[in-house]
Design a protein around this motif. Sequence first.
Motif: not given
Length: 339
Positions: A104-113, A118-134
Amino acid sequence: FDFMGTCKYLLSGVDDDTENNSDRHGLPGFAVSVKNRRAWAPRVEVAMTEHVWIDIHEKTYLDGGNATERRWEIYMSIPEDDQPQGSGRPSRTQLVVYDRFNDVRLQTTEMVTEDFSVINYGDQCVLETWFGLKVKYSAPSWEVTVELPSCYENLPKGLCGDFNRENDEPVSTAELAFDWGTSWALTNTDCSSGSIIEKCPVEADEIAAEAACEPINSPTGVFANSTCHEYVNPEFHHHDCVFDVCLDSDLRCDMIAGYAAACLDAIPAWERPAELCDWHQDVGCTPTCGANKRFEGCANTCSDVITCLNKDEDHVARCAGKTATASMCICEEGFVLSN
């Protein structure tokens, strides 16, 4: 050194521990890859990062799942209709999440699992993972930052180095820097290995760029006075600022904003001086936000960001203990961040 290859490169990654090495303590592998494009004139050799891929495991990886296949691919990029074509700079990011296990491939503004947010603020995207990678990707400055917890020390590989907390990578000459860059290419077709180029080819341009970027490393400026220099060495950011401002003087504020963002990330909230939140006013870089938005120098990236996904939640409870801060445009009361 400024490496200008246009292939796809491993920016940072850790191999999966298929041998159950005791020093890994079950840490999951990951990969952050980037691809650059040459889009500027007359300095056609200059390449900027326009694509970022992050491959990560799901949380149940620790329960003995498939250790060789990473479930999630998060793709951050600049939309094709916003990519510079010889001049100008991008202003928007787009975000796509791919679930390999369910195709499944999805274009999105925000997803939380349970595996990531991960969130797209408009001019920047930020990802934070369960193991601490940002991972953060900013379109206006083409900047990618990767943060890892200390348990990953000495394990990563890629263009970002091995996280050994020392500046001892073998890149003391332009030739070594070129070899280092090309060694991390993941593809070498339909691309160029690029070159190592000078910061500013014209001396007058360099003098002007040094002056424009002076707020970053000034011993009496807002960043020195707000303890930024104690937490984040300004020299790396100043070098990058001079390089980009030589290319396009309009990039000044975006490059200074990059240093401000590094400071806000590094300084604990309880030690952050109030004047740091006004950095944009001190250096003349307050941006214009879109309709129904306003700019905040120290916005809480949780409680100040209201989206379609969280608009009905109790924001005090949702953001308890979350102190991450950023300089950004946020929605006015009654509006939410959406596509």
